[in-house]
Design a protein around this motif. Structure first.
Motif, mmCIF file in Angstrom:
data_model
loop_
_atom_site.group_PDB
_atom_site.id
_atom_site.type_symbol
_atom_site.label_atom_id
_atom_site.label_comp_id
_atom_site.label_asym_id
_atom_site.label_seq_id
_atom_site.Cartn_x
_atom_site.Cartn_y
_atom_site.Cartn_z
ATOM 1 N N TYR A 31 -37.316 13.613 25.145
ATOM 2 C CA TYR A 31 -37.149 15.227 25.167
ATOM 3 C C TYR A 31 -35.776 15.346 25.392
ATOM 4 C CZ TYR A 31 -41.797 14.300 25.972
ATOM 5 O OH TYR A 31 -43.684 13.893 24.982
ATOM 6 N N ALA A 32 -35.141 15.284 25.327
ATOM 7 C CA ALA A 32 -33.461 15.913 25.123
ATOM 8 C C ALA A 32 -33.040 16.040 23.811
ATOM 9 C CB ALA A 32 -31.847 15.010 25.365
ATOM 10 N N LEU A 33 -33.934 15.865 22.732
ATOM 11 C CA LEU A 33 -33.618 16.454 21.505
ATOM 12 C C LEU A 33 -35.275 17.827 21.137
ATOM 13 C CD1 LEU A 33 -33.792 13.367 18.931
ATOM 14 C CD2 LEU A 33 -31.936 14.750 19.936
ATOM 15 N N VAL A 34 -35.701 17.465 22.114
ATOM 16 C CA VAL A 34 -36.742 18.787 21.965
ATOM 17 C C VAL A 34 -35.847 19.942 22.833
ATOM 18 C CG1 VAL A 34 -39.176 19.693 23.562
ATOM 19 C CG2 VAL A 34 -39.075 17.694 22.258
ATOM 20 N N PHE A 46 -33.674 27.862 14.458
ATOM 21 C CA PHE A 46 -34.940 26.886 13.976
ATOM 22 C C PHE A 46 -34.386 25.997 13.622
ATOM 23 C CE2 PHE A 46 -38.582 26.371 12.279
ATOM 24 C CZ PHE A 46 -39.644 25.967 13.326
ATOM 25 N N ARG A 47 -34.036 25.834 12.282
ATOM 26 C CA ARG A 47 -33.754 24.682 11.301
ATOM 27 C C ARG A 47 -33.251 23.827 11.376
ATOM 28 N NH1 ARG A 47 -33.238 21.853 6.773
ATOM 29 N NH2 ARG A 47 -35.087 20.757 6.428
ATOM 30 N N HIS A 48 -33.291 22.484 11.894
ATOM 31 C CA HIS A 48 -32.109 21.710 11.901
ATOM 32 C C HIS A 48 -32.271 21.113 11.042
ATOM 33 C CE1 HIS A 48 -30.708 23.384 15.840
ATOM 34 N NE2 HIS A 48 -31.689 23.463 15.933
ATOM 35 N N ASP A 49 -31.096 19.637 10.718
ATOM 36 C CA ASP A 49 -31.557 18.746 10.121
ATOM 37 C C ASP A 49 -30.526 17.246 9.686
ATOM 38 O OD1 ASP A 49 -32.405 18.020 6.973
ATOM 39 O OD2 ASP A 49 -31.399 18.654 6.075
ATOM 40 N N PRO A 50 -30.601 16.513 10.583
ATOM 41 C CA PRO A 50 -31.928 16.325 11.856
ATOM 42 C C PRO A 50 -31.273 17.097 13.306
ATOM 43 C CG PRO A 50 -30.750 14.131 11.777
ATOM 44 C CD PRO A 50 -30.209 14.853 10.536
ATOM 45 N N ILE A 51 -31.990 17.267 14.072
ATOM 46 C CA ILE A 51 -31.384 17.497 15.583
ATOM 47 C C ILE A 51 -30.567 16.551 15.947
ATOM 48 C CG2 ILE A 51 -33.710 16.698 16.865
ATOM 49 C CD1 ILE A 51 -31.916 19.919 17.493
ATOM 50 N N ALA A 52 -30.618 15.279 15.506
ATOM 51 C CA ALA A 52 -30.110 14.214 16.380
ATOM 52 C C ALA A 52 -28.326 14.212 16.161
ATOM 53 C CB ALA A 52 -30.626 13.284 16.800
ATOM 54 N N VAL A 57 -26.527 20.103 24.043
ATOM 55 C CA VAL A 57 -26.604 21.441 24.841
ATOM 56 C C VAL A 57 -26.722 21.016 26.096
ATOM 57 C CG1 VAL A 57 -27.947 23.280 25.211
ATOM 58 C CG2 VAL A 57 -27.737 22.498 23.454
ATOM 59 N N GLN A 58 -25.312 21.396 26.913
ATOM 60 C CA GLN A 58 -25.886 20.953 28.346
ATOM 61 C C GLN A 58 -27.312 20.998 29.238
ATOM 62 O OE1 GLN A 58 -23.562 22.928 31.012
ATOM 63 N NE2 GLN A 58 -23.666 21.906 33.063
ATOM 64 N N GLY A 59 -28.331 20.240 29.632
ATOM 65 C CA GLY A 59 -29.123 20.241 30.236
ATOM 66 C C GLY A 59 -30.177 20.241 29.409
ATOM 67 N N GLU A 60 -29.582 19.744 28.009
ATOM 68 C CA GLU A 60 -31.312 19.416 27.491
ATOM 69 C C GLU A 60 -32.046 18.712 27.607
ATOM 70 O OE1 GLU A 60 -29.045 16.465 24.501
ATOM 71 O OE2 GLU A 60 -28.752 18.531 24.118
ATOM 72 N N ARG A 61 -31.777 17.261 28.281
ATOM 73 C CA ARG A 61 -33.304 16.778 29.025
ATOM 74 C C ARG A 61 -34.119 17.384 29.209
ATOM 75 N NH1 ARG A 61 -33.199 11.784 27.835
ATOM 76 N NH2 ARG A 61 -31.083 11.517 26.822
ATOM 77 N N LEU A 62 -33.866 18.143 30.480
ATOM 78 C CA LEU A 62 -34.220 18.220 32.000
ATOM 79 C C LEU A 62 -35.033 19.814 30.876
ATOM 80 C CD1 LEU A 62 -35.189 19.011 34.868
ATOM 81 C CD2 LEU A 62 -32.918 20.981 35.067
ATOM 82 N N PRO A 113 -41.136 20.315 11.770
ATOM 83 C CA PRO A 113 -39.790 21.052 10.382
ATOM 84 C C PRO A 113 -38.895 21.450 10.965
ATOM 85 C CG PRO A 113 -42.618 21.635 10.470
ATOM 86 C CD PRO A 113 -42.003 20.939 11.898
ATOM 87 N N GLY A 114 -39.064 22.250 12.532
ATOM 88 C CA GLY A 114 -37.440 22.859 12.899
ATOM 89 C C GLY A 114 -36.776 21.805 13.546
ATOM 90 N N MET A 115 -37.652 20.702 13.803
ATOM 91 C CA MET A 115 -36.207 19.459 13.970
ATOM 92 C C MET A 115 -36.153 18.850 12.834
ATOM 93 S SD MET A 115 -38.057 18.054 17.844
ATOM 94 C CE MET A 115 -36.724 17.606 18.063
ATOM 95 N N GLY A 116 -36.571 18.844 11.824
ATOM 96 C CA GLY A 116 -35.638 18.151 10.650
ATOM 97 C C GLY A 116 -36.535 17.261 9.827
#
Length: 164
Positions: A31-34, A46-52, A57-62, A113-116
């Motif tokens: 869920y950090a990647l979400v 919107f789009r990443h290739d890939p999100i990883a 981003v600070q606080g991404e998991r939360l 699609p947005g996360m690649g």
């Protein structure tokens, strides 16, 4: 009711993910990647290739975990919009499964699609397995909607019987 039912159904998917990890070695969604995707989305990307590979981003998991539960609650609200508040007094499985399985459209058409990962995980190493995993998880969410709705209806009945 939507908050309660949505949180319960989302918790059911989390229990399912933990069981899959423990019993089958299938890693759960990070869920950090979400959260990273959502934070970048708020900044116009919107789009990443890939999100990883995108900057953390600070606080991404939360952010990701909060979004996970809020989205579950939103789908529970959608269930109640279409089937009405009477569904909470007499929950039935069909509407819960329709909403639960139907909710797979969100990751297939937006998040993946947005996360690649492509539409319906088409750019993953094993698209068919990823699709099946998503469908089963969203089916579990549907069962969670029904189960939580059923428990809430019992609590509501008990509350009225004990007070009136």
């Amino acid at each position: 009711m939507a908050l309660l039912i949505g949180a319960g159904a989302t918790a059911a998917t989390d229990i399912w993910a933990a069981a899959q990890k423990r019993l089958l070695g299938i890693p759960p969604l990070d869920y950090a990647l979400v959260g990273r995707w959502l934070a970048h989305l708020a900044r116009g990307r919107f789009r990443h290739d890939p999100i990883a590979a995108s900057p953390p981003v600070q606080g991404e998991r939360l952010i990701g975990w909060i979004a996970h539960y809020l989205i579950g609650m939103a789908f529970a609200a959608l269930l109640l919009v279409f089937w009405g508040l009477d569904w909470t007094r007499h929950p039935t499985l069909g509407p819960a499964l329709i909403v639960g399985i139907g909710s797979v459209a969100a990751p297939f058409l937006l998040m993946q699609p947005g996360m690649g990962a492509g539409v319906a995980a088409s750019r993953t190493p094993r698209p068919a397995a990823a699709r099946l995993h998503s469908l089963v998880t969203h089916g579990i969410f549907g069962l969670g909607l029904y189960g939580t709705g059923w428990v809430a209806s019992l609590l509501d009945t008990f509350q009225w019987r004990s007070c009136c």
